[in-house]
Design a protein around this motif. Structure first.
Motif, PDB file in Angstrom:
ATOM      1  N   LYS A   1       0.311   7.524  -7.298  1.00  9.48           N
ATOM      2  CA  LYS A   1      -0.185   6.651  -6.226  1.00  9.48           C
ATOM      3  C   LYS A   1      -0.054   5.184  -6.643  1.00  9.48           C
ATOM      4  CE  LYS A   1      -1.651   8.932  -2.674  1.00  9.48           C
ATOM      5  NZ  LYS A   1      -0.944   8.726  -1.410  1.00  9.48           N
ATOM      6  N   GLY A   2      -0.464   4.884  -7.861  1.00  4.33           N
ATOM      7  CA  GLY A   2      -0.359   3.517  -8.360  1.00  4.33           C
ATOM      8  C   GLY A   2       1.073   3.033  -8.427  1.00  4.33           C
TER       9      GLY A   2
ATOM     10  N   ILE B   1      -2.197  -3.235  -5.972  1.00 13.11           N
ATOM     11  CA  ILE B   1      -3.432  -2.459  -5.942  1.00 13.11           C
ATOM     12  C   ILE B   1      -4.616  -3.399  -5.793  1.00 13.11           C
ATOM     13  CG2 ILE B   1      -2.531  -0.520  -7.272  1.00 13.11           C
ATOM     14  CD1 ILE B   1      -4.105  -1.592  -9.672  1.00 13.11           C
TER      15      ILE B   1
ATOM     16  N   LYS C   1      -8.704   0.110  -3.108  1.00 12.80           N
ATOM     17  CA  LYS C   1      -7.760   1.237  -3.192  1.00 12.80           C
ATOM     18  C   LYS C   1      -8.052   2.097  -4.419  1.00 12.80           C
ATOM     19  CE  LYS C   1      -3.877  -0.940  -0.805  1.00 12.80           C
ATOM     20  NZ  LYS C   1      -2.500  -1.449  -0.947  1.00 12.80           N
TER      21      LYS C   1
ATOM     22  N   SER D   1       4.061   8.108  -1.592  1.00 13.80           N
ATOM     23  CA  SER D   1       3.694   7.000  -0.718  1.00 13.80           C
ATOM     24  C   SER D   1       2.386   6.392  -1.196  1.00 13.80           C
ATOM     25  CB  SER D   1       3.561   7.472   0.736  1.00 13.80           C
ATOM     26  OG  SER D   1       2.299   8.056   0.944  1.00 13.80           O
ATOM     27  N   ASP D   2       2.120   5.198  -0.708  1.00 12.77           N
ATOM     28  CA  ASP D   2       0.874   4.535  -1.086  1.00 12.77           C
ATOM     29  C   ASP D   2      -0.228   4.787  -0.068  1.00 12.77           C
ATOM     30  OD1 ASP D   2       1.850   2.978   0.973  1.00 12.77           O
ATOM     31  OD2 ASP D   2       1.445   1.066  -0.023  1.00 12.77           O
TER      32      ASP D   2
ATOM     33  N   ASN E   1       0.572   1.678 -11.535  1.00 11.74           N
ATOM     34  CA  ASN E   1       1.044   0.422 -10.971  1.00 11.74           C
ATOM     35  C   ASN E   1       1.689  -0.456 -12.036  1.00 11.74           C
ATOM     36  OD1 ASN E   1       0.208  -2.630  -9.936  1.00 11.74           O
ATOM     37  ND2 ASN E   1       0.915  -1.228  -8.319  1.00 11.74           N
TER      38      ASN E   1
ATOM     39  N   ALA F   1       3.430   3.923  -6.424  1.00 13.95           N
ATOM     40  CA  ALA F   1       3.899   3.687  -5.059  1.00 13.95           C
ATOM     41  C   ALA F   1       3.283   2.449  -4.413  1.00 13.95           C
ATOM     42  CB  ALA F   1       3.603   4.912  -4.198  1.00 13.95           C
ATOM     43  N   MET F   2       2.204   1.933  -4.989  1.00 13.83           N
ATOM     44  CA  MET F   2       1.520   0.782  -4.397  1.00 13.83           C
ATOM     45  C   MET F   2       2.137  -0.519  -4.894  1.00 13.83           C
ATOM     46  SD  MET F   2      -2.468   1.819  -4.725  1.00 13.83           S
ATOM     47  CE  MET F   2      -3.088   3.357  -4.088  1.00 13.83           C
TER      48      MET F   2
ATOM     49  N   VAL G   1      -4.506   4.929 -11.352  1.00 14.85           N
ATOM     50  CA  VAL G   1      -3.888   4.070 -10.332  1.00 14.85           C
ATOM     51  C   VAL G   1      -3.363   2.790 -10.987  1.00 14.85           C
ATOM     52  CG1 VAL G   1      -4.333   2.682  -8.265  1.00 14.85           C
ATOM     53  CG2 VAL G   1      -5.261   4.989  -8.421  1.00 14.85           C
TER      54      VAL G   1
END
Length: 186
Positions: free
Chosen positions: A24-25, A31, A35, A97-98, A153, A27-28, A149
């Motif tokens: 998730k991180g 951050i 989130k 995806s985020d 990122n 894809a973001m 996350v």
């Protein structure tokens, strides 16, 4: 179950959620604290909820299978651990995806906490303070998911597979320890 075993179990169970959080991180593009907290709350909440449900399911059968409870714990933890090791070797990111919408996060939270449901069933056969154990698992998963996350990122998926692999090994070893204790070997 002692505190050290609970810590090891909580970290092991958290590794799936950590791995998805890293993805998730990744894809973001950017951050935020919000989130990070959303991801942590979803994963930590479900990691606390699922063993609670598992415990109450396991209590229904406790009297009927106490003679083999250590084998059940060993087999369930072994299967969960082996599955985590297998996922670690596949090297794909489950979250591309985020998106943090309810549907997406619900699906990820359930998927990463199914193993916690099985662990909850084993809690019914062990000497466990349920409220403390599930709270500890939830808080540990919250913290590691939030950290995941940020790591995702910043660093990408470099640590995802290693974390999942370690979590799998931890669960297998914990299952083995439970079995050996009940057989009187440890």
């Amino acid at each position: 179950m002692g505190l050290l075993e609970l810590i090891i179990l909580a970290v092991g169970l958290s590794m799936d959620a950590f791995a998805v959080s890293v993805c998730k991180g990744l894809a973001m593009p950017r951050i935020t604290v919000k989130k990070t907290l959303i991801v942590g709350l979803w994963f930590g909440g479900f990691q606390a909820l699922m063993p609670t449900i598992g415990y109450f399911l396991g209590v229904q059968f406790r009297d009927k299978i106490t003679a083999i409870d250590h084998w059940i714990a060993f087999i369930l933890l072994g299967i969960i651990g082996a599955n985590m090791i297998n996922e670690a070797c596949s090297n794909d990111c489950e979250a591309e995806s985020d998106s943090l919408d309810v549907r997406t996060m619900f699906l990820f939270a359930v998927a990463t906490s199914i193993d916690a449901l099985a662990v909850g069933i084993t809690f019914a056969f062990l000497n466990v303070q349920l409220a403390f154990a599930v709270s500890f698992i939830g808080v540990t998963t919250f913290a590691l998911s939030s950290i995941g996350v940020k790591i995702g990122n910043v660093f990408g998926t470099r640590y995802k597979a290693k974390a999942e692999f370690a979590g799998g090994v931890i669960l297998i070893l914990l299952g083995l320890k439970i079995l050996l204790e009940h057989l009187g070997i440890l």
